[in-house]
Design a protein around this motif. Structure first.
Motif, PDB file in Angstrom:
ATOM      1  N   UNK A  99      60.363  47.289  60.972  1.00  0.00           N
ATOM      2  CA  UNK A  99      59.264  46.569  60.330  1.00  0.00           C
ATOM      3  C   UNK A  99      58.132  46.268  61.304  1.00  0.00           C
ATOM      4  N   UNK A 100      58.468  46.042  62.573  1.00  0.00           N
ATOM      5  CA  UNK A 100      57.439  45.810  63.578  1.00  0.00           C
ATOM      6  C   UNK A 100      56.717  47.100  63.954  1.00  0.00           C
ATOM      7  N   UNK A 101      57.420  48.216  63.929  1.00  0.00           N
ATOM      8  CA  UNK A 101      56.867  49.481  64.416  1.00  0.00           C
ATOM      9  C   UNK A 101      56.077  50.224  63.341  1.00  0.00           C
ATOM     10  N   UNK A 102      56.524  50.178  62.109  1.00  0.00           N
ATOM     11  CA  UNK A 102      55.799  50.850  61.031  1.00  0.00           C
ATOM     12  C   UNK A 102      54.617  49.973  60.615  1.00  0.00           C
ATOM     13  N   UNK A 116      51.526  59.422  56.903  1.00  0.00           N
ATOM     14  CA  UNK A 116      51.386  60.445  57.936  1.00  0.00           C
ATOM     15  C   UNK A 116      51.446  59.748  59.289  1.00  0.00           C
ATOM     16  N   UNK A 117      52.395  60.147  60.121  1.00  0.00           N
ATOM     17  CA  UNK A 117      52.600  59.496  61.403  1.00  0.00           C
ATOM     18  C   UNK A 117      51.473  59.735  62.378  1.00  0.00           C
ATOM     19  N   UNK A 118      51.171  58.724  63.185  1.00  0.00           N
ATOM     20  CA  UNK A 118      50.110  58.799  64.187  1.00  0.00           C
ATOM     21  C   UNK A 118      50.657  58.854  65.604  1.00  0.00           C
ATOM     22  N   UNK A 149      66.710  56.109  58.136  1.00  0.00           N
ATOM     23  CA  UNK A 149      66.168  56.059  59.484  1.00  0.00           C
ATOM     24  C   UNK A 149      65.381  57.321  59.807  1.00  0.00           C
ATOM     25  N   UNK A 150      65.844  58.461  59.332  1.00  0.00           N
ATOM     26  CA  UNK A 150      65.102  59.700  59.560  1.00  0.00           C
ATOM     27  C   UNK A 150      63.720  59.613  58.917  1.00  0.00           C
ATOM     28  N   UNK A 151      63.672  59.125  57.678  1.00  0.00           N
ATOM     29  CA  UNK A 151      62.395  59.011  56.974  1.00  0.00           C
ATOM     30  C   UNK A 151      61.481  58.007  57.658  1.00  0.00           C
ATOM     31  N   UNK A 152      62.051  56.877  58.116  1.00  0.00           N
ATOM     32  CA  UNK A 152      61.245  55.864  58.800  1.00  0.00           C
ATOM     33  C   UNK A 152      60.628  56.424  60.075  1.00  0.00           C
TER      34      UNK A 152
END
Length: 201
Positions: A99-102, A116-118, A149-152
């Motif tokens: 939750x802190x990282x996303x 989309x990941x940065x 976890x893979x999706x996160x």
């Protein structure tokens, strides 16, 4: 090289997954950054953080911890997570880290097709310890940890994710030894642990 090791086991340094992670890291010429999410828990996400996300104010002090754990990932070349499976999925301590990282417009951007990941991709290994079995012929419960976890991680740009399972850990010393051996061999099949330099170290 720098390696980040997250440990979310209530057993701390006695965790089989954590011990195996340290064994593998010892094979590398690397600087280690460790975070024990249970012994040194992250603060819960509260109203200030939510308000800052809504307003887009990334300078709000509520982001201090978020920035700290995001930068720990950004500053490392190899990422290792040692975690138990709790009630079919990740433990609360690891969920709070997620939750802190996303964070929108920091580690991912939202598009009509989804997040989309940065962040830059990096070799990531997730060592999952469980008392019972959740994959294979002896599986007696579903596994929501792995897909979640893979999706996160993919949502922030980390796609080179390898899951290594230590199952049946409540089965006694023989079962533990077998699980650790199988997990060790699985890790040794991947770079950076299977390099010639690592073997001779």
């Amino acid at each position: 090289m720098r390696t980040l090791l997250l440990n979310s086991s209530p057993h701390g340094e006695a965790s089989h997954a954590y011990c195996l992670a340290r064994e593998m890291i010892a094979r590398l010429d690397t600087q280690i950054i460790e975070r024990d999410l249970v012994a040194d828990p992250l603060p819960p996400i509260g109203r200030g953080y939510a308000a800052a996300v809504t307003s887009g104010s990334s300078q709000d002090e509520a982001f201090d911890w978020s920035e700290r754990v995001i930068r720990e990932v950004e500053d490392t070349d190899v990422f290792i997570i040692a975690t138990p499976m709790h009630n079919f999925t990740v433990p609360a301590a690891l969920k709070l880290w997620i939750d802190h990282v996303l964070r929108i417009n920091r580690t991912f951007t939202s598009t009509p097709d989804g997040k989309v990941g940065l962040m830059q991709d990096r070799p990531t290994f997730v060592l999952v310890g469980s008392g019972g079995f959740h994959t294979g012929e002896r599986a007696r419960q579903p596994d929501f940890l792995t897909p979640y976890l893979r999706y996160a991680l993919e949502s922030i740009g980390i796609r080179s994710v390898h899951f290594v399972l230590l199952q049946g850990l409540v089965g006694g010393d023989v079962a533990v030894s077998k699980a650790v051996l199988e997990a060790r061999n699985a890790l040794l099949a991947h770079a950076p642990f299977n390099t010639v330099a690592s073997v001779s170290a």
